[in-house]
Design a protein around this motif. Sequence first.
Motif, PDB file in Angstrom:
ATOM      1  N   HIS A   1      -6.279   3.228  -4.782  1.00 46.76           N
ATOM      2  CA  HIS A   1      -7.553   3.181  -5.500  1.00 46.76           C
ATOM      3  C   HIS A   1      -7.424   3.792  -6.889  1.00 46.76           C
ATOM      4  O   HIS A   1      -8.086   3.347  -7.828  1.00 46.76           O
ATOM      5  CB  HIS A   1      -8.644   3.889  -4.696  1.00 46.76           C
ATOM      6  N   ALA A   2      -6.569   4.785  -7.024  1.00 42.06           N
ATOM      7  CA  ALA A   2      -6.365   5.424  -8.323  1.00 42.06           C
ATOM      8  C   ALA A   2      -5.621   4.515  -9.297  1.00 42.06           C
ATOM      9  O   ALA A   2      -5.915   4.509 -10.487  1.00 42.06           O
ATOM     10  CB  ALA A   2      -5.604   6.739  -8.147  1.00 42.06           C
TER      11      ALA A   2
ATOM     12  N   LYS B   1       0.843  -1.184   0.000  1.00 30.90           N
ATOM     13  CA  LYS B   1       0.000   0.000   0.000  1.00 30.90           C
ATOM     14  C   LYS B   1       0.887   1.246   0.000  1.00 30.90           C
ATOM     15  O   LYS B   1       1.770   1.395   0.845  1.00 30.90           O
ATOM     16  CB  LYS B   1      -0.898  -0.007   1.233  1.00 30.90           C
TER      17      LYS B   1
ATOM     18  N   PRO C   1      -2.576   8.518   0.828  1.00 32.74           N
ATOM     19  CA  PRO C   1      -3.953   8.016   0.899  1.00 32.74           C
ATOM     20  C   PRO C   1      -4.666   8.120  -0.457  1.00 32.74           C
ATOM     21  O   PRO C   1      -4.542   9.113  -1.168  1.00 32.74           O
ATOM     22  CB  PRO C   1      -4.629   8.935   1.932  1.00 32.74           C
ATOM     23  N   GLY C   2      -5.392   7.066  -0.798  1.00 34.89           N
ATOM     24  CA  GLY C   2      -6.179   7.068  -2.016  1.00 34.89           C
ATOM     25  C   GLY C   2      -5.434   6.664  -3.275  1.00 34.89           C
ATOM     26  O   GLY C   2      -6.059   6.367  -4.292  1.00 34.89           O
ATOM     27  N   LEU C   3      -4.118   6.641  -3.228  1.00 34.08           N
ATOM     28  CA  LEU C   3      -3.337   6.323  -4.428  1.00 34.08           C
ATOM     29  C   LEU C   3      -3.592   4.896  -4.898  1.00 34.08           C
ATOM     30  O   LEU C   3      -3.690   4.642  -6.096  1.00 34.08           O
ATOM     31  CB  LEU C   3      -1.845   6.557  -4.174  1.00 34.08           C
TER      32      LEU C   3
ATOM     33  N   TRP D   1      -5.434   1.133  -9.015  1.00 35.64           N
ATOM     34  CA  TRP D   1      -5.937  -0.234  -9.016  1.00 35.64           C
ATOM     35  C   TRP D   1      -6.385  -0.713 -10.395  1.00 35.64           C
ATOM     36  O   TRP D   1      -6.094  -1.857 -10.762  1.00 35.64           O
ATOM     37  CB  TRP D   1      -7.049  -0.410  -7.988  1.00 35.64           C
TER      38      TRP D   1
END
Length: 106
Positions: free
Chosen positions: A36-37, A28, A32-34, A39
């Motif tokens: 999901h971007a 991971k 934060p959020g990277l 994926w």
Amino acid sequence: MREMWLCYTPLDAGQRTNRTYGYLSVKKPPMPGLIHAVWPFVVWFTENIFREDKAILEHEQRAYDAQGAGTMRYSPVPLCEICERCWPAAASSWSEGRTAAAPGPL
């Protein structure tokens, strides 16, 4: 990405069909959020790896069927690189898939 493992489990006695399992280990990212971007790219990448590996497996099976035996020689990439540096003449014949005399000790 840390690791990716593929496993083929035969479904019949003749091992002509199989079920493919995969394991993907992704670290991971700290932002934060990277994850999901990126994926969708990770999914695309792994699906392509599975598709290419399946094509290679099917090609190897056709070669095995045509020859009636497994005659492929597998050489890890680091080993090939060492051989190319130490024994250029022998390594060139290995890379072409021909049998070459084994080189002497390192």
